[in-house]
Every structure is written in C-alpha cells, then in structure tokens.
Design an enzyme around this catalytic site. Sequence first.
Site, PDB file in Angstrom:
ATOM      1  N   CYS A  11     -52.641 -69.190  -6.570  1.00  0.00           N
ATOM      2  CA  CYS A  11     -53.553 -68.369  -5.765  1.00  0.00           C
ATOM      3  C   CYS A  11     -54.321 -67.347  -6.596  1.00  0.00           C
ATOM      4  O   CYS A  11     -55.318 -66.804  -6.147  1.00  0.00           O
ATOM      5  CB  CYS A  11     -52.784 -67.666  -4.658  1.00  0.00           C
ATOM      6  SG  CYS A  11     -51.956 -68.847  -3.600  1.00  0.00           S
ATOM      7  N   HIS A  63     -57.011 -62.076  -1.642  1.00  0.00           N
ATOM      8  CA  HIS A  63     -56.549 -63.441  -1.419  1.00  0.00           C
ATOM      9  C   HIS A  63     -56.107 -63.570   0.043  1.00  0.00           C
ATOM     10  O   HIS A  63     -55.453 -62.684   0.577  1.00  0.00           O
ATOM     11  CB  HIS A  63     -55.378 -63.743  -2.354  1.00  0.00           C
ATOM     12  CG  HIS A  63     -54.724 -65.054  -2.092  1.00  0.00           C
ATOM     13  ND1 HIS A  63     -55.443 -66.222  -1.967  1.00  0.00           N
ATOM     14  CD2 HIS A  63     -53.419 -65.384  -1.896  1.00  0.00           C
ATOM     15  CE1 HIS A  63     -54.610 -67.211  -1.725  1.00  0.00           C
ATOM     16  NE2 HIS A  63     -53.374 -66.732  -1.671  1.00  0.00           N
ATOM     17  N   ASN A 117     -55.074 -70.359   4.099  1.00  0.00           N
ATOM     18  CA  ASN A 117     -54.899 -70.093   2.669  1.00  0.00           C
ATOM     19  C   ASN A 117     -55.343 -71.327   1.873  1.00  0.00           C
ATOM     20  O   ASN A 117     -54.653 -72.345   1.871  1.00  0.00           O
ATOM     21  CB  ASN A 117     -53.414 -69.778   2.421  1.00  0.00           C
ATOM     22  CG  ASN A 117     -53.115 -69.449   0.976  1.00  0.00           C
ATOM     23  OD1 ASN A 117     -53.963 -69.598   0.104  1.00  0.00           O
ATOM     24  ND2 ASN A 117     -51.889 -69.018   0.726  1.00  0.00           N
TER      25      ASN A 117
HETATM   26  O1  UT7 Z   1     -50.622 -67.726  -1.240  1.00  0.00           O
HETATM   27  C1  UT7 Z   1     -49.542 -67.784  -2.093  1.00  0.00           C
HETATM   28  C2  UT7 Z   1     -48.494 -66.835  -1.786  1.00  0.00           C
HETATM   29  N1  UT7 Z   1     -47.957 -67.036  -0.469  1.00  0.00           N
HETATM   30  C3  UT7 Z   1     -47.908 -66.019   0.352  1.00  0.00           C
HETATM   31  O2  UT7 Z   1     -48.347 -64.946   0.050  1.00  0.00           O
HETATM   32  C4  UT7 Z   1     -47.203 -66.258   1.667  1.00  0.00           C
HETATM   33  C5  UT7 Z   1     -46.172 -65.192   1.868  1.00  0.00           C
HETATM   34  N2  UT7 Z   1     -45.305 -65.403   3.020  1.00  0.00           N
HETATM   35  C6  UT7 Z   1     -45.748 -65.355   4.295  1.00  0.00           C
HETATM   36  O3  UT7 Z   1     -46.928 -65.221   4.551  1.00  0.00           O
HETATM   37  C7  UT7 Z   1     -44.723 -65.374   5.377  1.00  0.00           C
HETATM   38  O4  UT7 Z   1     -43.445 -65.252   4.799  1.00  0.00           O
HETATM   39  C8  UT7 Z   1     -44.736 -66.616   6.291  1.00  0.00           C
HETATM   40  C9  UT7 Z   1     -45.990 -66.615   7.148  1.00  0.00           C
HETATM   41  C10 UT7 Z   1     -44.677 -67.884   5.446  1.00  0.00           C
HETATM   42  C11 UT7 Z   1     -43.542 -66.590   7.226  1.00  0.00           C
HETATM   43  O5  UT7 Z   1     -43.543 -65.386   7.971  1.00  0.00           O
HETATM   44  P1  UT7 Z   1     -42.272 -64.441   8.009  1.00  0.00           P
HETATM   45  O6  UT7 Z   1     -42.600 -63.343   8.889  1.00  0.00           O
HETATM   46  O7  UT7 Z   1     -41.890 -64.104   6.594  1.00  0.00           O
HETATM   47  O8  UT7 Z   1     -41.200 -65.376   8.686  1.00  0.00           O
HETATM   48  P2  UT7 Z   1     -39.757 -65.780   8.171  1.00  0.00           P
HETATM   49  O9  UT7 Z   1     -39.858 -66.885   7.180  1.00  0.00           O
HETATM   50  O10 UT7 Z   1     -38.975 -64.555   7.782  1.00  0.00           O
HETATM   51  O11 UT7 Z   1     -39.161 -66.322   9.519  1.00  0.00           O
HETATM   52  C12 UT7 Z   1     -38.993 -65.491  10.662  1.00  0.00           C
HETATM   53  C13 UT7 Z   1     -38.615 -66.379  11.850  1.00  0.00           C
HETATM   54  C14 UT7 Z   1     -37.486 -67.354  11.528  1.00  0.00           C
HETATM   55  O12 UT7 Z   1     -36.712 -67.517  12.700  1.00  0.00           O
HETATM   56  P3  UT7 Z   1     -35.309 -66.764  12.864  1.00  0.00           P
HETATM   57  O13 UT7 Z   1     -34.489 -67.184  11.707  1.00  0.00           O
HETATM   58  O14 UT7 Z   1     -35.652 -65.304  12.843  1.00  0.00           O
HETATM   59  O15 UT7 Z   1     -34.834 -67.259  14.199  1.00  0.00           O
HETATM   60  C15 UT7 Z   1     -38.219 -68.625  11.246  1.00  0.00           C
HETATM   61  O16 UT7 Z   1     -37.432 -69.762  11.452  1.00  0.00           O
HETATM   62  O17 UT7 Z   1     -39.733 -67.174  12.239  1.00  0.00           O
HETATM   63  C16 UT7 Z   1     -39.358 -68.563  12.226  1.00  0.00           C
HETATM   64  N3  UT7 Z   1     -40.518 -69.346  11.812  1.00  0.00           N
HETATM   65  C17 UT7 Z   1     -41.426 -69.829  12.671  1.00  0.00           C
HETATM   66  N4  UT7 Z   1     -41.512 -69.760  14.015  1.00  0.00           N
HETATM   67  C18 UT7 Z   1     -42.571 -70.372  14.606  1.00  0.00           C
HETATM   68  C19 UT7 Z   1     -40.898 -69.689  10.554  1.00  0.00           C
HETATM   69  N5  UT7 Z   1     -42.025 -70.406  10.600  1.00  0.00           N
HETATM   70  C20 UT7 Z   1     -42.375 -70.500  11.900  1.00  0.00           C
HETATM   71  C21 UT7 Z   1     -43.445 -71.127  12.563  1.00  0.00           C
HETATM   72  N6  UT7 Z   1     -43.511 -71.031  13.901  1.00  0.00           N
HETATM   73  N7  UT7 Z   1     -44.412 -71.796  11.900  1.00  0.00           N
END
Ligand code: UT7
Length: 332
Positions: free
Chosen positions: A116, A256, A286
Amino acid sequence: MKKTRAVISGVHGWVPDYVLTNRELETMVDTNDEWIITRTGIKERRILKGENQGTSVIGINAVKGLLEKTNTAPEEIDLIICATVTPDMPFPATANIIADGVGAKNSFSFDISAACSGFLYALTMGSQFIETGMHKKVIVVGADKMSSIIDYQDRATCIIFGDGGGAVLLEPTEEEIGIMDSLLHADGSGAPYLHMKAGGSRKPATIETVTAREHFAFQEGSTVFKFAVTNMAEVSAKIMDKNHLKAEDIAWLVPHQANKRIIDATANRMGIGPEKVMLNIERYGNTTAGTLPLCLWDYESQLKKGDNIILAAFGGGFTWGAIYLKWGYDPK
Ligand code: UT7
C-alpha cells in the site's frame, strides 16, 4: 544555482466498470452492509473481469489517458515505474508490459513492491531520477488488481479490497513546487500479519497450496489496524514538523484508503479538518498501490498550483511513509 525538483505535471486514473457492492458481498460471505460501512467506510469497489486481464490493463489505460491530457508523445517518456503487488506475472515486470502497451519505446521500466506504500516509494524514486538531471519525463504508476489475490470466502479481507489505479507524470522544475520531502519506512517483522502464504520461492505453488487456499492475501486485520493508525499518523505529523508546516498551511491530506477510521485518526493527529482530506474509499475500497493516484485524479479539478499536500500510507511489509509536495498546476 537553483535546485531542480520533480513536479507532478499531470495525473490520470482508471477503474474497471464492474461494481461490487456490499449487498452483493452479503450473498458471498457472512457480512452486512451496515457492518462494512461502519467498520471501514466502504460501500462499493470495482472489479476487473475477463480473461487475461492483469494489472497492466489498469496501468495502460491510466497512462494512455495521462499522455493524452498532458500532450505527451509516448516516445518522450524516459522511465516508467509501476508500484504493484499484483503484477501480471512474477516476471517480466508489469511496468515493461505497460511501456509496451502505450508505445513508450524509449523508456526503461521496472516494478516496485511495497504494497500500500508502493506509490510513495515509486514517487520518491521517480523524483530522484529527475532531480539528478538524468531524466526529463518519468511516469509513476500505482495499480493493483486485488481481486486476483482475494479469497471471496474470507470476510475479513474480501470486503476491503478492489481493483484500480492511476499514474502521474513527473517533470523537472526550478520553481518552488514539486516533491519537497519524503519519509519512508519498512519493518519486515510485520510480514506475518499481512502476506500471501504461497506462490513465492519459499513455498511454490502445488496442488496442496491451492487446496489450502494459500494463494490469497492473508491479513490479521486488527493487528494491522493498530500499526496503521499509529504509524500513518506519526509519519504524517513528523513530515509536517520537519518542514515547519502547521495544520493551516496544509491544503490537502491524501491518505491511503484502507479504512476510514485510520484516515480519521491520521487527520486528527495532524489537526486537519475533514474538508481537507481526500476520500474515495466509499466508491473504490482499498486498491493498494492505486489509492493515492486515484485520489489525486478524483480531486484534480480542486487543486491549485502551490497547494501544500501531504500523501501518507501504511501497508504490507510493513511499509509506511509520507511525502510532502507542492502541487504543480492550476485546474485546466
Ligand atoms: O491497506 C493495507 C493495510 N490494511 C489495513 O490498513 C487494514 C487494517 N484493518 C482493518 O481495516 C480492520 O481490522 C478490518 C476492517 C479488516 C476489520 O475490522 P475490525 O474492526 O478490526 O474487526 P475485527 O477483525 O477486530 O473483528 C471484529 C468482529 C469479529 O467478531 P467477534 O469476534 O467480535 O464476534 C469478527 O469476526 O467483527 C467480525 N467481522 C465481521 N463481521 C461482519 C470481521 N469481518 C466481518 C465482516 N462482516 N466482513
């Protein structure tokens, strides 16, 4: 003697037509429109469909548009650098294919792999070929066909990424405009959190790697999120300090487009209001190396000569950084 700088003298972007909406993703994985919008800010992304359509298609379309709008003949181009993590093939470089596709017969060309942050790395490198006096016209492309390495059974990654990219033309100037400063970083210990498990020399493709779905991008989202928030905000504040820039001196932040929450944290740390933040994550998601030139392209008509602009990114590697530039021209 006046210093020669590299200035952006044109920008153009390209995205494929197919729109993958949050609603369509709901039919593919266990997710929902509301979760995606609140956690990321993304509503839709573009997907490059069709056989034999690689990242070079994005690059060729962007560069063709760039040459046309800047009245540049392809033979005048000295160098094309393409930042991408989704090259058409492991080799030759996608930049070679783009150069051939646009008829840049007198240019040499190569790829940069910095995920990225790729466009920041490539822009810094391209500007140095101009500053040394070695070259007069350098094109920097940032493009990714992320859909080629995304697992559409993995809701943690498939909701974020899309396809697209853009290109800028760099030319020399002795005016006080152009690429003013750049801070780039890398930390390879971040690899476990964002990588592709197979298909490289460490683990070449086998039936087993395909069956285990190891040819897709793997991301430990919450860990990457924490590093991204801290480092993108930190490096942006640092480049402001280093260049004695206050929030009121900045015309635009070009962040980004990985997650709206990371963008907000960066703008807050810089003391910049949302009206100065370029944002198109809603429409494209992204696009990895594509996000920064796509933002510049979208906002081109609002940019004025001399505007102070900060570009900032964080991504796989880990890689991160910021560039301070003064915009090169008024709206045409
Ligand atoms: O571009 C290169 C670098 N990449 C980035 O900068 C991306 C950085 N990361 C992110 O943007 C975020 O971490 C994500 C958007 C990928 C995920 O968001 P988050 O708020 O960090 O979610 P999480 O992975 O901590 O998950 C929170 C909850 C989990 O459920 P429980 O365990 O709390 O019940 C996940 O299973 O959200 C759940 N979850 C989803 N729910 C609905 C994860 N993905 C999804 C989804 N839809 N697509």
